[in-house]
Design a protein around this motif. Structure first.
Motif, PDB file in Angstrom:
ATOM      1  N   ASN A 168       0.786  -1.183  -0.066  1.00  0.00           N
ATOM      2  CA  ASN A 168       0.533  -0.098  -0.223  1.00  0.00           C
ATOM      3  C   ASN A 168       0.904   1.420   0.244  1.00  0.00           C
ATOM      4  N   ILE A 169       1.956   1.459   1.021  1.00  0.00           N
ATOM      5  CA  ILE A 169       2.857   2.703   0.712  1.00  0.00           C
ATOM      6  C   ILE A 169       3.530   2.456  -0.973  1.00  0.00           C
ATOM      7  N   LEU A 170       3.888   2.139  -1.349  1.00  0.00           N
ATOM      8  CA  LEU A 170       4.233   1.849  -2.854  1.00  0.00           C
ATOM      9  C   LEU A 170       3.453   2.085  -3.934  1.00  0.00           C
ATOM     10  N   SER A 171       1.830   1.200  -3.408  1.00  0.00           N
ATOM     11  CA  SER A 171       1.544   2.366  -4.262  1.00  0.00           C
ATOM     12  C   SER A 171       1.083   3.554  -4.104  1.00  0.00           C
ATOM     13  N   PHE A 172       0.834   3.961  -2.689  1.00  0.00           N
ATOM     14  CA  PHE A 172       0.918   5.380  -2.440  1.00  0.00           C
ATOM     15  C   PHE A 172       1.834   6.235  -3.440  1.00  0.00           C
ATOM     16  N   MET A 173       3.044   5.790  -3.445  1.00  0.00           N
ATOM     17  CA  MET A 173       4.043   6.380  -3.637  1.00  0.00           C
ATOM     18  C   MET A 173       4.247   6.698  -5.240  1.00  0.00           C
ATOM     19  N   ARG A 174       3.380   5.754  -5.644  1.00  0.00           N
ATOM     20  CA  ARG A 174       3.578   5.711  -7.159  1.00  0.00           C
ATOM     21  C   ARG A 174       2.273   6.445  -7.831  1.00  0.00           C
ATOM     22  N   ALA A 175       1.215   6.811  -7.006  1.00  0.00           N
ATOM     23  CA  ALA A 175       0.005   7.169  -7.324  1.00  0.00           C
ATOM     24  C   ALA A 175       0.456   8.680  -8.628  1.00  0.00           C
ATOM     25  N   LEU A 176       1.235   9.161  -7.723  1.00  0.00           N
ATOM     26  CA  LEU A 176       1.099  10.860  -8.612  1.00  0.00           C
ATOM     27  C   LEU A 176       2.125  10.931  -9.265  1.00  0.00           C
TER      28      LEU A 176
END
Length: 265
Positions: free
Chosen positions: A115-123
């Motif tokens: 989930n942290i990695l998804s957040f880092m790639r989201a924007l």
């Protein structure tokens, strides 16, 4: 002699009904949704004159006096990309281990890290560059921070997926010798995943060089501000040099990555 055989491996030599239905549905969806993105063939055809008029301005005498400033901005762009990739490589490796299902210490850690990695790639990098510019001010530093943040998310995901698809028989063989978890990681998982690691890193370097060229748009260093300014102010004599230099840099890193990848494999 027939070079290509266009017949399908069915009794009548035609595609399966499911394939035909699927292609038909996808085609209809594309046709129906085309107006949403203004995909009008007539409008595109009529815009050809405007495109040719814009490209005609590129055939102009370059502003050679601009080369020293251009070289400085290009070097800044390359430094942003390389430093950000190096920092992301250090940060993403342990995150990749935690995000791989076969190396994570606990399923909860796996889900949290993912989930942290998804957040880092989201924007995109440009948005994070705006955030870091507001925090630390103008200059290349916010560009490095933005690229590092997003690249860490991508690299950690690549690393995790590379470690998840390794040959499990090799892991079982090393484990049968009584190896610890660290030894299994070092001697069974990482050697198999190394070519994928190198491929991902080389791809990210190439990607970051291109991404760093636009970070200057928001004051995060690099050649981006000069590029946009030349377009807006119609400085075509500078624009030609900027675009050609960006092309040379991207091509150089692409060729270099191919050489390194072939040697690693």
């Amino acid at each position: 002699m027939r070079i290509f055989n266009w017949e399908w491996s069915t009794k009548n030599g035609l595609p399966h009904t499911g394939i035909i239905i699927g292609i038909t549905i996808i085609t209809l969806l594309l046709v129906l949704t085309a107006p949403v993105v203004e995909m009008n063939p007539q409008h595109i055809y009529n815009s050809g004159d405007n495109l040719l008029d814009f490209l005609s301005h590129w055939f102009i005498q370059p502003e050679w006096e601009y080369l020293p400033k251009l070289a400085g901005k290009l070097w800044e762009t390359i430094e942003i990309a390389i430093v950000a990739t190096a920092l992301a490589l250090v940060l993403s490796f342990p995150l990749g281990i935690l995000a791989a299902i076969n190396t994570t210490p606990h399923p909860l850690v796996y889900h949290i890290t993912r989930n942290i990695l998804s957040f880092m790639r989201a924007l995109p990098e440009l948005v994070w560059a705006l955030v870091f510019v507001s925090a630390v001010g103008l200059g290349p530093l916010p560009g490095v921070m933005a690229l590092t943040f997003v690249t860490t998310g991508f690299l950690a995901k690549f690393f995790a997926e590379s470690m998840e698809v390794v040959n499990r028989k090799v892991i079982s063989g090393v484990k049968a010798t009584g190896a610890s978890s660290l030894q299994i990681l070092m001697f069974a998982i990482l050697p198999q995943a190394l070519p994928d690691f190198c491929g991902a890193v080389l791809y990210v370097i190439d990607r970051n060089v291109r991404a760093a060229t636009i970070l200057g748009l928001v004051g995060a260093g690099g050649i981006g501000y000069e590029l946009v300014s030349s377009i807006r102010l119609f400085y075509y004599s500078r624009l030609v040099l900027i675009l050609f230099s960006i092309y040379l840099i991207v091509t150089f890193f692409d060729r270099l990555s191919n050489i390194i990848r072939s040697k690693v494999i």
